[in-house]
Write an enzyme that holds these catalytic residues in place. Sequence first.
Site, PDB file in Angstrom:
ATOM      1  N   ILE A   1     -12.541  -9.523 -42.546  1.00  0.00           N
ATOM      2  CA  ILE A   1     -12.982  -8.387 -41.711  1.00  0.00           C
ATOM      3  C   ILE A   1     -12.748  -7.046 -42.418  1.00  0.00           C
ATOM      4  CG2 ILE A   1     -12.867  -9.483 -39.438  1.00  0.00           C
ATOM      5  CD1 ILE A   1     -10.063  -8.138 -39.095  1.00  0.00           C
TER       6      ILE A   1
ATOM      7  N   ALA B   1      -9.854 -12.271 -34.897  1.00  0.00           N
ATOM      8  CA  ALA B   1      -9.242 -12.421 -36.232  1.00  0.00           C
ATOM      9  C   ALA B   1      -7.946 -11.629 -36.336  1.00  0.00           C
ATOM     10  CB  ALA B   1     -10.220 -11.957 -37.316  1.00  0.00           C
TER      11      ALA B   1
ATOM     12  N   THR C   1      -2.492  -9.060 -27.106  1.00  0.00           N
ATOM     13  CA  THR C   1      -1.354  -9.868 -26.669  1.00  0.00           C
ATOM     14  C   THR C   1      -0.451  -9.092 -25.715  1.00  0.00           C
ATOM     15  OG1 THR C   1       0.660 -10.893 -27.499  1.00  0.00           O
ATOM     16  CG2 THR C   1      -0.188  -9.097 -28.802  1.00  0.00           C
ATOM     17  N   ASP C   2       0.332  -9.845 -24.934  1.00  0.00           N
ATOM     18  CA  ASP C   2       1.332  -9.206 -24.061  1.00  0.00           C
ATOM     19  C   ASP C   2       2.528  -8.690 -24.866  1.00  0.00           C
ATOM     20  OD1 ASP C   2       2.507 -11.655 -24.733  1.00  0.00           O
ATOM     21  OD2 ASP C   2       2.827 -12.304 -22.656  1.00  0.00           O
ATOM     22  N   GLU C   3       2.645  -9.125 -26.130  1.00  0.00           N
ATOM     23  CA  GLU C   3       3.823  -8.736 -26.915  1.00  0.00           C
ATOM     24  C   GLU C   3       3.867  -7.237 -27.198  1.00  0.00           C
ATOM     25  OE1 GLU C   3       5.165 -11.168 -30.064  1.00  0.00           O
ATOM     26  OE2 GLU C   3       4.491 -13.017 -29.117  1.00  0.00           O
TER      27      GLU C   3
ATOM     28  N   TYR D   1       4.569  -8.315 -36.019  1.00  0.00           N
ATOM     29  CA  TYR D   1       3.308  -8.808 -35.435  1.00  0.00           C
ATOM     30  C   TYR D   1       2.927  -7.952 -34.227  1.00  0.00           C
ATOM     31  CZ  TYR D   1       0.395 -11.490 -32.224  1.00  0.00           C
ATOM     32  OH  TYR D   1      -0.585 -11.857 -31.329  1.00  0.00           O
TER      33      TYR D   1
ATOM     34  N   LYS E   1      -0.356  -5.473 -33.668  1.00  0.00           N
ATOM     35  CA  LYS E   1      -1.334  -5.631 -32.580  1.00  0.00           C
ATOM     36  C   LYS E   1      -1.377  -4.355 -31.727  1.00  0.00           C
ATOM     37  CE  LYS E   1      -3.496  -8.805 -31.624  1.00  0.00           C
ATOM     38  NZ  LYS E   1      -4.825  -9.291 -32.077  1.00  0.00           N
TER      39      LYS E   1
ATOM     40  N   LEU F   1       5.192 -23.111 -30.913  1.00  0.00           N
ATOM     41  CA  LEU F   1       6.190 -23.921 -30.208  1.00  0.00           C
ATOM     42  C   LEU F   1       5.669 -25.283 -29.731  1.00  0.00           C
ATOM     43  CD1 LEU F   1       9.136 -23.933 -29.005  1.00  0.00           C
ATOM     44  CD2 LEU F   1       8.063 -23.280 -26.855  1.00  0.00           C
TER      45      LEU F   1
ATOM     46  N   PRO G   1      15.189 -13.275 -35.384  1.00  0.00           N
ATOM     47  CA  PRO G   1      15.632 -11.871 -35.350  1.00  0.00           C
ATOM     48  C   PRO G   1      14.752 -11.058 -34.386  1.00  0.00           C
ATOM     49  CG  PRO G   1      15.319 -12.619 -37.623  1.00  0.00           C
ATOM     50  CD  PRO G   1      14.780 -13.705 -36.736  1.00  0.00           C
TER      51      PRO G   1
HETATM   52  P1  NAD Z   1      -4.848 -18.152 -35.266  1.00  0.00           P
HETATM   53  O1  NAD Z   1      -3.799 -17.709 -36.231  1.00  0.00           O
HETATM   54  O2  NAD Z   1      -4.890 -19.576 -34.848  1.00  0.00           O
HETATM   55  O3  NAD Z   1      -6.307 -17.820 -35.869  1.00  0.00           O
HETATM   56  C1  NAD Z   1      -6.598 -16.595 -36.486  1.00  0.00           C
HETATM   57  C2  NAD Z   1      -7.957 -16.728 -37.177  1.00  0.00           C
HETATM   58  O4  NAD Z   1      -8.275 -15.470 -37.785  1.00  0.00           O
HETATM   59  C3  NAD Z   1      -7.987 -17.778 -38.287  1.00  0.00           C
HETATM   60  O5  NAD Z   1      -9.162 -18.555 -38.190  1.00  0.00           O
HETATM   61  C4  NAD Z   1      -7.994 -16.948 -39.568  1.00  0.00           C
HETATM   62  O6  NAD Z   1      -8.642 -17.595 -40.656  1.00  0.00           O
HETATM   63  C5  NAD Z   1      -8.736 -15.704 -39.123  1.00  0.00           C
HETATM   64  N1  NAD Z   1      -8.408 -14.521 -39.938  1.00  0.00           N
HETATM   65  C6  NAD Z   1      -7.157 -14.095 -40.282  1.00  0.00           C
HETATM   66  N2  NAD Z   1      -7.268 -12.994 -41.060  1.00  0.00           N
HETATM   67  C7  NAD Z   1      -8.593 -12.722 -41.197  1.00  0.00           C
HETATM   68  C8  NAD Z   1      -9.323 -11.712 -41.872  1.00  0.00           C
HETATM   69  N3  NAD Z   1      -8.712 -10.743 -42.579  1.00  0.00           N
HETATM   70  N4  NAD Z   1     -10.679 -11.726 -41.767  1.00  0.00           N
HETATM   71  C9  NAD Z   1     -11.314 -12.695 -41.067  1.00  0.00           C
HETATM   72  N5  NAD Z   1     -10.663 -13.698 -40.432  1.00  0.00           N
HETATM   73  C10 NAD Z   1      -9.318 -13.703 -40.479  1.00  0.00           C
HETATM   74  O7  NAD Z   1      -4.717 -17.174 -34.024  1.00  0.00           O
HETATM   75  P2  NAD Z   1      -4.906 -17.462 -32.466  1.00  0.00           P
HETATM   76  O8  NAD Z   1      -3.647 -17.984 -31.923  1.00  0.00           O
HETATM   77  O9  NAD Z   1      -6.172 -18.190 -32.269  1.00  0.00           O
HETATM   78  O10 NAD Z   1      -5.058 -15.960 -31.939  1.00  0.00           O
HETATM   79  C11 NAD Z   1      -6.338 -15.337 -31.934  1.00  0.00           C
HETATM   80  C12 NAD Z   1      -6.178 -13.915 -31.416  1.00  0.00           C
HETATM   81  O11 NAD Z   1      -5.604 -13.945 -30.118  1.00  0.00           O
HETATM   82  C13 NAD Z   1      -5.242 -13.053 -32.264  1.00  0.00           C
HETATM   83  O12 NAD Z   1      -5.787 -11.755 -32.325  1.00  0.00           O
HETATM   84  C14 NAD Z   1      -3.927 -13.055 -31.481  1.00  0.00           C
HETATM   85  O13 NAD Z   1      -3.211 -11.869 -31.716  1.00  0.00           O
HETATM   86  C15 NAD Z   1      -4.440 -13.137 -30.062  1.00  0.00           C
HETATM   87  N6  NAD Z   1      -3.530 -13.775 -29.090  1.00  0.00           N
HETATM   88  C16 NAD Z   1      -2.998 -15.016 -29.351  1.00  0.00           C
HETATM   89  C17 NAD Z   1      -2.207 -15.630 -28.382  1.00  0.00           C
HETATM   90  C18 NAD Z   1      -1.611 -17.005 -28.619  1.00  0.00           C
HETATM   91  O14 NAD Z   1      -0.792 -17.446 -27.817  1.00  0.00           O
HETATM   92  N7  NAD Z   1      -1.998 -17.732 -29.659  1.00  0.00           N
HETATM   93  C19 NAD Z   1      -1.951 -14.984 -27.169  1.00  0.00           C
HETATM   94  C20 NAD Z   1      -2.502 -13.705 -26.951  1.00  0.00           C
HETATM   95  C21 NAD Z   1      -3.299 -13.122 -27.916  1.00  0.00           C
HETATM   96  O1  DAU Z   2       2.787 -13.811 -26.017  1.00  0.00           O
HETATM   97  C1  DAU Z   2       1.628 -13.991 -26.760  1.00  0.00           C
HETATM   98  C2  DAU Z   2       1.979 -14.417 -28.175  1.00  0.00           C
HETATM   99  O2  DAU Z   2       2.412 -15.773 -28.090  1.00  0.00           O
HETATM  100  C3  DAU Z   2       0.814 -14.298 -29.145  1.00  0.00           C
HETATM  101  O3  DAU Z   2       0.450 -12.949 -29.258  1.00  0.00           O
HETATM  102  C4  DAU Z   2       1.197 -14.868 -30.526  1.00  0.00           C
HETATM  103  O4  DAU Z   2       0.073 -14.829 -31.387  1.00  0.00           O
HETATM  104  C5  DAU Z   2       1.650 -16.294 -30.343  1.00  0.00           C
HETATM  105  O5  DAU Z   2       2.103 -16.828 -31.589  1.00  0.00           O
HETATM  106  C6  DAU Z   2       2.791 -16.373 -29.316  1.00  0.00           C
HETATM  107  O6  DAU Z   2       4.001 -15.751 -29.823  1.00  0.00           O
HETATM  108  P1  DAU Z   2       5.436 -16.394 -29.576  1.00  0.00           P
HETATM  109  O7  DAU Z   2       6.356 -15.879 -30.591  1.00  0.00           O
HETATM  110  O8  DAU Z   2       5.837 -16.267 -28.140  1.00  0.00           O
HETATM  111  O9  DAU Z   2       5.039 -17.953 -29.836  1.00  0.00           O
HETATM  112  P2  DAU Z   2       5.817 -19.121 -30.625  1.00  0.00           P
HETATM  113  O10 DAU Z   2       5.067 -20.375 -30.322  1.00  0.00           O
HETATM  114  O11 DAU Z   2       6.080 -18.780 -32.041  1.00  0.00           O
HETATM  115  O12 DAU Z   2       7.211 -19.172 -29.866  1.00  0.00           O
HETATM  116  C7  DAU Z   2       7.287 -19.373 -28.464  1.00  0.00           C
HETATM  117  C8  DAU Z   2       8.749 -19.289 -28.078  1.00  0.00           C
HETATM  118  O13 DAU Z   2       9.432 -20.437 -28.612  1.00  0.00           O
HETATM  119  C9  DAU Z   2       9.471 -18.081 -28.632  1.00  0.00           C
HETATM  120  O14 DAU Z   2      10.417 -17.618 -27.679  1.00  0.00           O
HETATM  121  C10 DAU Z   2      10.185 -18.608 -29.876  1.00  0.00           C
HETATM  122  C11 DAU Z   2      10.488 -20.045 -29.499  1.00  0.00           C
HETATM  123  N1  DAU Z   2      10.504 -21.018 -30.612  1.00  0.00           N
HETATM  124  C12 DAU Z   2       9.403 -21.054 -31.427  1.00  0.00           C
HETATM  125  C13 DAU Z   2       9.359 -21.956 -32.486  1.00  0.00           C
HETATM  126  C14 DAU Z   2       8.162 -21.990 -33.418  1.00  0.00           C
HETATM  127  C15 DAU Z   2      11.557 -21.889 -30.783  1.00  0.00           C
HETATM  128  O15 DAU Z   2      12.541 -21.875 -30.007  1.00  0.00           O
HETATM  129  N2  DAU Z   2      11.525 -22.769 -31.829  1.00  0.00           N
HETATM  130  C16 DAU Z   2      10.461 -22.819 -32.695  1.00  0.00           C
HETATM  131  O16 DAU Z   2      10.504 -23.652 -33.650  1.00  0.00           O
END
Ligand code: NAD
Ligand code: DAU
Length: 360
Positions: free
Chosen positions: A58, A80, A132-134, A158, A162, A198, A290
Site C-alpha cells: 500500500i 492492510a 481496533t479498540d486498542e 501497534y 493504528k 491467542l 510488556p
Molecule cells: P492479518 O495480520 O491477519 O492480515 C494483514 C494483511 O495485510 C496480510 O494479508 C498482509 O499481507 C497485509 N499487509 C500487511 N502489510 C501490507 C502492506 N504494506 N501492503 C499491503 N498489504 C499488507 O490482520 P487481521 O487480523 O486480519 O487484521 C486486519 C485489520 O483489522 C488490521 O488493520 C487490524 O488492525 C484490524 N483489526 C484486527 C482485529 C483482530 O482481532 N485481528 C481486531 C480489530 C481490528
Molecule cells: O483488540 C483488538 C486487537 O486484538 C487487534 O487490534 C489486534 O490486531 C489483535 O492481534 C488482537 O490483539 P491482542 O493483543 O488482544 O491479541 P492476542 O491474540 O495477541 O492476545 C490476546 C490476549 O491473550 C492478550 O491479553 C495477550 C494474551 N496472550 C496472547 C498470546 C499470543 C497470552 O496470554 N498468551 C499468548 O501466547
Amino acid sequence: MIFVTGGAGFIGANFVLRWLAQHAEPVVVIDKLTYAGNRENLAAVDGDPRFHFHCLDINDRQAVAALLARHRPRALVHFAAESHVDRSIHGPGEFVRTNINGTFELLEAARAYWSNASATERAAFRFLHVSTDEVYGTLDATDPAFTESTPYAPNSPYAASKAASDHLVRAYHHTYGLPTLTGNCSNNYGPFQFPEKLIPLMTLNALDGKSLPVYGDGRNVRDWLYVTDHCDALQCILAAGRPGETYNIGGRSEKRNIEVVQSICSLLDELRPKPSGRYAEQIEFVADRPGHDRRYAIDAGKIERELGWTPRETFETGLRRTVLWYLENADWVARVRDGRYHSWIETHYGNGRRGQEGVQ
Ligand code: NAD
Ligand code: DAU
C-alpha cells in the site's frame, strides 16, 4: 466494484469470501503478502471472474493510483496492517511503515482518485478504515466500556500506529471532505487466523502436546467477536454509515484469557480427547507482555441503534466453530507452520507470476 487492502489476511479473507458469496459486485484485492498474508485463504474464489488479486504494497502510491484509475471502485475497505501486538514490541518499525505511512499513501491515492471523479462517483465513494479498540488504551475492572468518544490512549506500538492511522483518516474527511468511515473493533477469532494469536495458538499447541503459555496472571480481559460478525458490521457501515463517523464494534463477550484457554481445552477434551489426561494440564503461566493492557470492552450501542447490526454468534458457538475449523483444516495449518504457504502461488500457477498484475 470495491477495493480491499489486506484481503489475504485473516479478517480480510473472511470479508472477501463473504462478500463474493453474498453480492454480485467484483472485488479487487491489494495485498503485499507479508508473513501474515496467505494467498491460499482466497483459493475458494480463484477463477471467479469477479475476483482480482494484486500483490502490492500500500506504500506504492503510484501503483495503487493506477489500479484505482483503471477499476474505478465505489469503495475501498482498508484492512492492510501489521496486526500483532507482540511483534510490535519486538520490532515497531514495520508497524510505522505500514500502518501509518501506508495508510497515508493510500489516503493520498484515494484522495487524488476521488477528487478527479465525476460528481456521481464522488458522492457514492467510501473509504472504510478497519481499526481496533486498542486505540482507547486499557480499562479497570469496573470502568464503563469504550464508546466512540472515549479519548485515545494507545499503549503498544501497534495500538499507537493504528491510532495515528485513525487520526489521518479523520483529518482527510475533515480537511478534504473525503467520505471516510472507521470501525473500531474488539478481538476477532475464527477461520484463517494466523497461529500467533491467542485462540489458534492455544488450539494448535494443545493438539501438539506443547505448553499453553498464558501471559501474567491470565486475568486480562478481551471482548471477543466472531470474524464474520465483524465482516457483517463492516458491510453495514459501508452501506449506511455516515461519512466522517466512527463506529465501535464488539461482541459484548468479555472473557479473561484464562477462561478462553480453559474453554478451548474443554472443547478439545470433547472433540479430540487425549489417550490420558486433560488438555488444561498443559497450561503454563509465563512472563507478562510488556505494557499489557488489562481490559478491553466495547460499547457497540451506536452501530446497533443506527445501523441495526448485532452479532449472530455467541462466544460458545463461535469458539466451537473455530476449534472445529482448525481440526478440519490440518493441511492449511501444516502449510502455514512449515512455510509452504509462501510458495502457494508458484505451486499452483508456476514460477515467476507472483507480483504480476491480475495474478489470481
Ligand atoms: P492479518 O495480520 O491477519 O492480515 C494483514 C494483511 O495485510 C496480510 O494479508 C498482509 O499481507 C497485509 N499487509 C500487511 N502489510 C501490507 C502492506 N504494506 N501492503 C499491503 N498489504 C499488507 O490482520 P487481521 O487480523 O486480519 O487484521 C486486519 C485489520 O483489522 C488490521 O488493520 C487490524 O488492525 C484490524 N483489526 C484486527 C482485529 C483482530 O482481532 N485481528 C481486531 C480489530 C481490528
Ligand atoms: O483488540 C483488538 C486487537 O486484538 C487487534 O487490534 C489486534 O490486531 C489483535 O492481534 C488482537 O490483539 P491482542 O493483543 O488482544 O491479541 P492476542 O491474540 O495477541 O492476545 C490476546 C490476549 O491473550 C492478550 O491479553 C495477550 C494474551 N496472550 C496472547 C498470546 C499470543 C497470552 O496470554 N498468551 C499468548 O501466547
